[in-house]
Design an enzyme around this catalytic site. Structure first.
Site, PDB file in Angstrom:
ATOM      1  N   GLU A  23       0.844  -1.201   0.000  1.00 17.62           N
ATOM      2  CA  GLU A  23       0.000   0.000   0.000  1.00 17.62           C
ATOM      3  C   GLU A  23       0.879   1.251   0.000  1.00 17.62           C
ATOM      4  OE1 GLU A  23      -3.511   0.528   2.743  1.00 17.62           O
ATOM      5  OE2 GLU A  23      -2.310   2.247   3.377  1.00 17.62           O
ATOM      6  N   THR A  54      -3.938   4.831  -1.405  1.00 16.46           N
ATOM      7  CA  THR A  54      -5.002   5.272  -0.491  1.00 16.46           C
ATOM      8  C   THR A  54      -5.711   6.526  -1.011  1.00 16.46           C
ATOM      9  OG1 THR A  54      -3.479   6.614   0.812  1.00 16.46           O
ATOM     10  CG2 THR A  54      -3.825   4.344   1.546  1.00 16.46           C
ATOM     11  N   ARG A 113     -15.703   2.808   3.636  1.00 12.55           N
ATOM     12  CA  ARG A 113     -16.638   3.858   4.016  1.00 12.55           C
ATOM     13  C   ARG A 113     -15.898   5.174   4.204  1.00 12.55           C
ATOM     14  NH1 ARG A 113     -18.869   4.224   9.951  1.00 12.55           N
ATOM     15  NH2 ARG A 113     -16.794   5.133  10.090  1.00 12.55           N
ATOM     16  N   ARG A 281       7.810   3.783   1.814  1.00  9.68           N
ATOM     17  CA  ARG A 281       9.240   3.523   1.964  1.00  9.68           C
ATOM     18  C   ARG A 281       9.517   2.065   1.652  1.00  9.68           C
ATOM     19  NH1 ARG A 281      11.058   4.995   7.377  1.00  9.68           N
ATOM     20  NH2 ARG A 281      13.071   4.665   6.407  1.00  9.68           N
TER      21      ARG A 281
HETATM   22  P1  FAD Z   1     -17.743  -0.142   6.885  1.00  7.62           P
HETATM   23  O1  FAD Z   1     -17.372  -1.550   6.727  1.00  7.62           O
HETATM   24  O2  FAD Z   1     -18.775   0.404   5.974  1.00  7.62           O
HETATM   25  O3  FAD Z   1     -18.257   0.139   8.357  1.00  7.62           O
HETATM   26  C1  FAD Z   1     -17.371   0.263   9.444  1.00  7.62           C
HETATM   27  C2  FAD Z   1     -18.190   0.290  10.747  1.00  7.62           C
HETATM   28  O4  FAD Z   1     -19.154   1.332  10.708  1.00  7.62           O
HETATM   29  C3  FAD Z   1     -18.981  -0.957  10.989  1.00  7.62           C
HETATM   30  O5  FAD Z   1     -18.228  -1.968  11.578  1.00  7.62           O
HETATM   31  C4  FAD Z   1     -20.065  -0.412  11.885  1.00  7.62           C
HETATM   32  O6  FAD Z   1     -19.629  -0.253  13.171  1.00  7.62           O
HETATM   33  C5  FAD Z   1     -20.353   0.918  11.299  1.00  7.62           C
HETATM   34  N1  FAD Z   1     -21.441   0.804  10.295  1.00  7.62           N
HETATM   35  C6  FAD Z   1     -21.320   0.826   8.926  1.00  7.62           C
HETATM   36  N2  FAD Z   1     -22.533   0.652   8.351  1.00  7.62           N
HETATM   37  C7  FAD Z   1     -23.420   0.555   9.352  1.00  7.62           C
HETATM   38  C8  FAD Z   1     -24.828   0.374   9.406  1.00  7.62           C
HETATM   39  N3  FAD Z   1     -25.554   0.270   8.288  1.00  7.62           N
HETATM   40  N4  FAD Z   1     -25.423   0.317  10.631  1.00  7.62           N
HETATM   41  C9  FAD Z   1     -24.697   0.422  11.746  1.00  7.62           C
HETATM   42  N5  FAD Z   1     -23.359   0.577  11.776  1.00  7.62           N
HETATM   43  C10 FAD Z   1     -22.740   0.651  10.612  1.00  7.62           C
HETATM   44  N6  FAD Z   1      -9.721   5.404   5.085  1.00  7.62           N
HETATM   45  C11 FAD Z   1      -9.601   6.391   4.167  1.00  7.62           C
HETATM   46  O7  FAD Z   1     -10.147   7.482   4.345  1.00  7.62           O
HETATM   47  N7  FAD Z   1      -8.863   6.187   3.020  1.00  7.62           N
HETATM   48  C12 FAD Z   1      -8.253   5.012   2.726  1.00  7.62           C
HETATM   49  O8  FAD Z   1      -7.608   4.876   1.672  1.00  7.62           O
HETATM   50  C13 FAD Z   1      -8.378   3.944   3.672  1.00  7.62           C
HETATM   51  N8  FAD Z   1      -7.806   2.728   3.446  1.00  7.62           N
HETATM   52  C14 FAD Z   1      -8.039   1.699   4.340  1.00  7.62           C
HETATM   53  C15 FAD Z   1      -7.527   0.417   4.027  1.00  7.62           C
HETATM   54  C16 FAD Z   1      -7.767  -0.654   4.897  1.00  7.62           C
HETATM   55  C17 FAD Z   1      -7.232  -2.011   4.534  1.00  7.62           C
HETATM   56  C18 FAD Z   1      -8.504  -0.448   6.112  1.00  7.62           C
HETATM   57  C19 FAD Z   1      -8.742  -1.590   7.045  1.00  7.62           C
HETATM   58  C20 FAD Z   1      -8.992   0.824   6.419  1.00  7.62           C
HETATM   59  C21 FAD Z   1      -8.776   1.902   5.543  1.00  7.62           C
HETATM   60  N9  FAD Z   1      -9.291   3.174   5.805  1.00  7.62           N
HETATM   61  C22 FAD Z   1      -9.140   4.188   4.870  1.00  7.62           C
HETATM   62  C23 FAD Z   1      -9.976   3.459   7.061  1.00  7.62           C
HETATM   63  C24 FAD Z   1     -11.496   3.245   6.952  1.00  7.62           C
HETATM   64  O9  FAD Z   1     -12.062   4.199   6.086  1.00  7.62           O
HETATM   65  C25 FAD Z   1     -12.072   3.388   8.358  1.00  7.62           C
HETATM   66  O10 FAD Z   1     -11.667   2.301   9.150  1.00  7.62           O
HETATM   67  C26 FAD Z   1     -13.575   3.598   8.436  1.00  7.62           C
HETATM   68  O11 FAD Z   1     -13.902   4.019   9.765  1.00  7.62           O
HETATM   69  C27 FAD Z   1     -14.396   2.353   8.172  1.00  7.62           C
HETATM   70  O12 FAD Z   1     -14.331   1.990   6.872  1.00  7.62           O
HETATM   71  P2  FAD Z   1     -14.940   0.561   6.386  1.00  7.62           P
HETATM   72  O13 FAD Z   1     -14.846   0.530   4.931  1.00  7.62           O
HETATM   73  O14 FAD Z   1     -14.361  -0.531   7.143  1.00  7.62           O
HETATM   74  O15 FAD Z   1     -16.454   0.807   6.822  1.00  7.62           O
END
Ligand code: FAD
Length: 301
Positions: A23, A54, A113, A281
């Site tokens: 990444e 990202t 998200r 890096r």
């Molecule tokens: P989701 O899977 O949609 O939801 C995360 C949590 O939100 C759920 O577990 C739940 O608690 C709550 N939630 C979601 N939908 C609902 C619902 N319908 N009802 C109730 N609760 C709900 N962030 C960035 O901004 N840019 C990036 O490039 C980036 N890259 C990432 C790469 C990886 C591998 C990971 C693990 C994270 C990354 N993140 C990034 C961070 C990520 O955006 C955050 O962790 C964010 O808070 C959750 O994203 P998610 O896609 O896991 O969300």
């Protein structure tokens, strides 16, 4: 562990070690751009499955992410995966970004998200008219094109999630909507990963759950980051890095050891794919890959 035939007919040997991916984040300045491309060119010979780029909080890097991903398509043989979030954008705007990626030849998106624009830890409010979460975004991406979709997952539970079960239900929803790989938030104990894997498999999820390995040697920064995203740092690491605030060289060596131990623990117990958060890096990733038996493909025969 990949091998096979290249488009030019050359046969690649089967390489020992796990499959890997890296990444990167989109650079903000010319100097950072130079460092990123130096890292990409040094890591490319390790034949990663894909390299991901990202997407900054609130879509702040939309153009830079796009530029970086495009350059990877145009100037390298690597397969890029573009991160994309739901933050602060209507579905149509996000769909336009997805269509642009398709037109640029990108075929893999990491659907997320994102965090609240006001900062990690604040309550997340879906944008009016936007995708509400990563599951909805995964469906939106698949509706635009036949993309490979990866998503995030959380071995220590997402900090906003009421329970592990709820978290795993949401992972299932992402898979139902087209995700075929989940990359974990970083963690430092292999047991944390295997306990989570057990829960996920028991819930009937069978896609690859790829450990995300953090390569941050700035320990104070790591502690800050971990606090925000709900990842725990074992007491032994606080002890190990204690007093090294102004000794980056020693911190770097220790980080290489910590990461190598974790990766060995994971691979010894059957993990065959790792995703490295490189922070742009190359050295730590190169050293870790060597220790795991991953060599540039030219040298693998
Ligand atoms: P989701 O899977 O949609 O939801 C995360 C949590 O939100 C759920 O577990 C739940 O608690 C709550 N939630 C979601 N939908 C609902 C619902 N319908 N009802 C109730 N609760 C709900 N962030 C960035 O901004 N840019 C990036 O490039 C980036 N890259 C990432 C790469 C990886 C591998 C990971 C693990 C994270 C990354 N993140 C990034 C961070 C990520 O955006 C955050 O962790 C964010 O808070 C959750 O994203 P998610 O896609 O896991 O969300």
């Amino acid at each position: 562990m990949r091998g096979g035939t290249m488009p030019d007919g050359r046969t690649l040997p089967v390489r020992p070690g796990p499959a890997i991916s890296f990444e990167f984040f989109p650079p903000k300045s010319e100097a950072m751009e130079e460092r990123l491309w130096d890292s990409i060119s040094r890591l490319a010979p390790l034949d990663p499955l894909y390299v991901s780029v990202t997407y900054g909080a609130g879509g702040s890097t939309r153009d830079r992410t796009h530029r970086t991903v495009r350059r990877i398509v145009e100037e390298t043989a690597l397969k890029p995966a573009a991160h994309l979030t739901c933050v602060d954008a209507r579905c149509e705007e996000v769909d336009e970004v997805i269509r642009d990626y398709w037109a640029a030849g990108v075929r893999h998106i990491v659907a997320l998200r994102g965090d609240p624009p006001s900062g990690v830890g604040d309550r997340y409010e879906p944008f009016d008219g936007g995708y509400a979460n990563a599951a909805e975004l995964a469906a939106g991406i698949r509706a635009v094109g036949d993309f490979e979709v990866s998503v995030g997952c959380y071995p220590e539970k997402h900090p906003e999630s009421a329970s592990f079960d709820h978290d795993i239900d949401l992972l299932k929803a992402k898979i139902d909507n087209g995700a075929t790989r989940a990359i974990t938030q970083f963690f430092f104990d292999a047991d944390v990963y295997f306990r989570y894997l057990d829960r996920v498999r028991k819930a009937g999820i069978d896609i690859p759950i790829v450990p995300g390995i953090m390569m941050q040697s700035n320990f104070a920064g790591l502690v800050r980051m971990a606090g925000l995203c709900g990842a725990s740092i074992p007491a032994r690491l606080f002890d190990l890095f204690d007093g090294l605030e102004s000794d980056p060289g020693t911190r770097e060596l220790l980080t290489a050891n910590v990461v190598a131990d974790l990766c060995h623990d994971l691979c010894d117990q059957g993990v065959d794919q790792l995703h490295f958060y490189t922070l742009n890096r190359a050295e730590l990733a190169l050293a870790t890959c060597r220790l795991l038996g991953v060599r540039p493909v030219e040298m693998a025969a």
